[in-house]
Design a protein around this motif. Structure first.
Motif, PDB file in Angstrom:
ATOM      1  N   VAL A 113     -62.177  34.862  42.518  1.00 41.96           N
ATOM      2  CA  VAL A 113     -61.573  34.362  41.684  1.00 41.96           C
ATOM      3  C   VAL A 113     -60.729  33.112  42.467  1.00 41.96           C
ATOM      4  N   THR A 114     -59.287  33.555  43.165  1.00 44.21           N
ATOM      5  CA  THR A 114     -58.287  33.654  43.761  1.00 44.21           C
ATOM      6  C   THR A 114     -59.022  32.969  45.440  1.00 44.21           C
ATOM      7  N   GLY A 115     -60.059  33.322  45.674  1.00 43.16           N
ATOM      8  CA  GLY A 115     -60.095  33.141  47.163  1.00 43.16           C
ATOM      9  C   GLY A 115     -59.651  33.607  48.330  1.00 43.16           C
ATOM     10  N   LEU A 116     -58.895  34.618  47.319  1.00 46.84           N
ATOM     11  CA  LEU A 116     -57.674  34.839  48.501  1.00 46.84           C
ATOM     12  C   LEU A 116     -58.197  36.370  49.318  1.00 46.84           C
ATOM     13  N   THR A 117     -57.496  36.526  50.151  1.00 47.20           N
ATOM     14  CA  THR A 117     -58.368  37.981  50.861  1.00 47.20           C
ATOM     15  C   THR A 117     -57.013  38.949  50.285  1.00 47.20           C
ATOM     16  N   ALA A 118     -57.557  40.315  50.244  1.00 47.17           N
ATOM     17  CA  ALA A 118     -56.390  40.789  50.107  1.00 47.17           C
ATOM     18  C   ALA A 118     -54.878  41.443  50.850  1.00 47.17           C
ATOM     19  N   GLN A 119     -54.596  41.091  51.447  1.00 45.66           N
ATOM     20  CA  GLN A 119     -53.167  40.969  51.973  1.00 45.66           C
ATOM     21  C   GLN A 119     -52.877  39.665  51.492  1.00 45.66           C
ATOM     22  N   GLN A 120     -53.334  38.698  51.370  1.00 45.27           N
ATOM     23  CA  GLN A 120     -52.965  37.116  50.994  1.00 45.27           C
ATOM     24  C   GLN A 120     -52.680  37.487  50.281  1.00 45.27           C
ATOM     25  N   GLU A 121     -53.687  38.189  48.793  1.00 46.43           N
ATOM     26  CA  GLU A 121     -52.893  38.497  47.759  1.00 46.43           C
ATOM     27  C   GLU A 121     -51.633  39.233  47.472  1.00 46.43           C
ATOM     28  N   ALA A 122     -51.568  40.531  48.400  1.00 44.86           N
ATOM     29  CA  ALA A 122     -49.860  41.435  48.510  1.00 44.86           C
ATOM     30  C   ALA A 122     -49.362  40.581  49.069  1.00 44.86           C
ATOM     31  N   PHE A 123     -48.985  39.531  49.551  1.00 43.85           N
ATOM     32  CA  PHE A 123     -48.173  39.032  50.454  1.00 43.85           C
ATOM     33  C   PHE A 123     -47.940  37.865  49.522  1.00 43.85           C
ATOM     34  N   ALA A 124     -48.637  37.934  48.856  1.00 41.63           N
ATOM     35  CA  ALA A 124     -47.965  36.346  47.035  1.00 41.63           C
ATOM     36  C   ALA A 124     -47.152  36.808  46.733  1.00 41.63           C
ATOM     37  N   LYS A 125     -48.211  38.100  45.947  1.00 40.67           N
ATOM     38  CA  LYS A 125     -47.616  39.207  44.855  1.00 40.67           C
ATOM     39  C   LYS A 125     -45.957  39.865  45.364  1.00 40.67           C
ATOM     40  N   ALA A 126     -45.858  40.317  46.276  1.00 38.94           N
ATOM     41  CA  ALA A 126     -44.856  40.407  47.137  1.00 38.94           C
ATOM     42  C   ALA A 126     -43.459  39.467  46.868  1.00 38.94           C
ATOM     43  N   ILE A 127     -43.367  38.210  47.753  1.00 43.03           N
ATOM     44  CA  ILE A 127     -42.647  36.952  46.945  1.00 43.03           C
ATOM     45  C   ILE A 127     -42.701  36.704  45.621  1.00 43.03           C
ATOM     46  N   ALA A 128     -43.475  36.792  44.570  1.00 47.67           N
ATOM     47  CA  ALA A 128     -43.593  36.152  43.230  1.00 47.67           C
ATOM     48  C   ALA A 128     -43.271  37.306  42.510  1.00 47.67           C
ATOM     49  N   LEU A 129     -43.438  38.185  42.679  1.00 49.79           N
ATOM     50  CA  LEU A 129     -43.385  39.569  41.654  1.00 49.79           C
ATOM     51  C   LEU A 129     -41.442  40.371  42.314  1.00 49.79           C
ATOM     52  N   ASP A 130     -42.067  41.246  43.509  1.00 48.78           N
ATOM     53  CA  ASP A 130     -41.453  41.232  44.170  1.00 48.78           C
ATOM     54  C   ASP A 130     -40.093  40.899  44.364  1.00 48.78           C
ATOM     55  N   GLY A 131     -40.023  39.811  45.384  1.00 46.39           N
ATOM     56  CA  GLY A 131     -38.890  38.334  45.205  1.00 46.39           C
ATOM     57  C   GLY A 131     -38.756  39.221  46.488  1.00 46.39           C
ATOM     58  N   LEU A 132     -39.430  39.070  47.301  1.00 40.12           N
ATOM     59  CA  LEU A 132     -39.622  39.568  48.695  1.00 40.12           C
ATOM     60  C   LEU A 132     -39.307  38.243  49.536  1.00 40.12           C
ATOM     61  N   SER A 133     -38.602  38.165  50.577  1.00 37.33           N
ATOM     62  CA  SER A 133     -38.183  36.965  51.464  1.00 37.33           C
ATOM     63  C   SER A 133     -39.992  36.519  52.383  1.00 37.33           C
ATOM     64  N   GLN A 134     -40.261  35.737  52.322  1.00 36.73           N
ATOM     65  CA  GLN A 134     -41.455  35.751  53.222  1.00 36.73           C
ATOM     66  C   GLN A 134     -42.425  36.441  54.384  1.00 36.73           C
ATOM     67  N   SER A 135     -40.894  36.861  55.531  1.00 38.73           N
ATOM     68  CA  SER A 135     -40.883  37.794  56.402  1.00 38.73           C
ATOM     69  C   SER A 135     -41.372  39.363  56.003  1.00 38.73           C
ATOM     70  N   ASP A 136     -39.911  39.555  54.906  1.00 37.98           N
ATOM     71  CA  ASP A 136     -40.293  41.008  54.338  1.00 37.98           C
ATOM     72  C   ASP A 136     -42.023  41.618  53.403  1.00 37.98           C
ATOM     73  N   ALA A 137     -42.292  40.113  52.938  1.00 36.11           N
ATOM     74  CA  ALA A 137     -43.906  40.423  52.618  1.00 36.11           C
ATOM     75  C   ALA A 137     -45.169  40.203  53.165  1.00 36.11           C
ATOM     76  N   TYR A 138     -44.548  39.283  54.059  1.00 37.77           N
ATOM     77  CA  TYR A 138     -45.489  39.503  55.817  1.00 37.77           C
ATOM     78  C   TYR A 138     -45.210  41.103  56.123  1.00 37.77           C
ATOM     79  N   ARG A 139     -44.653  41.640  55.938  1.00 38.63           N
ATOM     80  CA  ARG A 139     -43.917  42.641  56.668  1.00 38.63           C
ATOM     81  C   ARG A 139     -45.018  43.964  55.971  1.00 38.63           C
ATOM     82  N   LYS A 140     -44.940  43.670  54.368  1.00 39.09           N
ATOM     83  CA  LYS A 140     -45.517  44.526  53.289  1.00 39.09           C
ATOM     84  C   LYS A 140     -46.449  44.745  53.328  1.00 39.09           C
ATOM     85  N   ALA A 141     -47.564  43.043  53.607  1.00 35.77           N
ATOM     86  CA  ALA A 141     -48.884  43.183  52.997  1.00 35.77           C
ATOM     87  C   ALA A 141     -49.638  43.098  54.437  1.00 35.77           C
ATOM     88  N   TYR A 142     -49.399  43.433  55.874  1.00 36.43           N
ATOM     89  CA  TYR A 142     -50.290  43.161  56.967  1.00 36.43           C
ATOM     90  C   TYR A 142     -50.073  44.262  57.750  1.00 36.43           C
TER      91      TYR A 142
END
Length: 84
Positions: A8-37
């Protein structure tokens, strides 16, 4: 081996986790990257920031972040309507 993408989204699980960390958790890009990867402990902050920026501006990831943020906004507006 290529990472599996959501049909549906065309994203890998890590990309989806990154997007959610930014949009839903309010993390910075760097923190979202650390969380998802799974990052090496010796990765430099500048490398994290650069890689996170690349992912955030990926033509598949950016619209997903925007979509998730819009969903959060809509939910907040709906919740406010109930309290009025």
């Amino acid at each position: 081996m290529a990472r599996a993408k959501d049909p549906v989204t065309g994203l890998t699980a890590q990309q989806e986790a990154f997007a959610k960390a930014i949009a839903l958790d309010g993390l910075s890009q760097s923190d979202a990257y650390r969380k998802a990867y799974n990052l090496s402990p010796d990765i430099t902050p500048s490398t994290v920031a650069e890689d996170a920026s690349h992912i955030a501006h990926n033509p598949n990831v950016l619209p997903r972040i925007q979509e998730l943020k819009a969903q959060v906004h809509a939910a907040m507006v709906g919740a406010q309507a109930w309290t009025l």
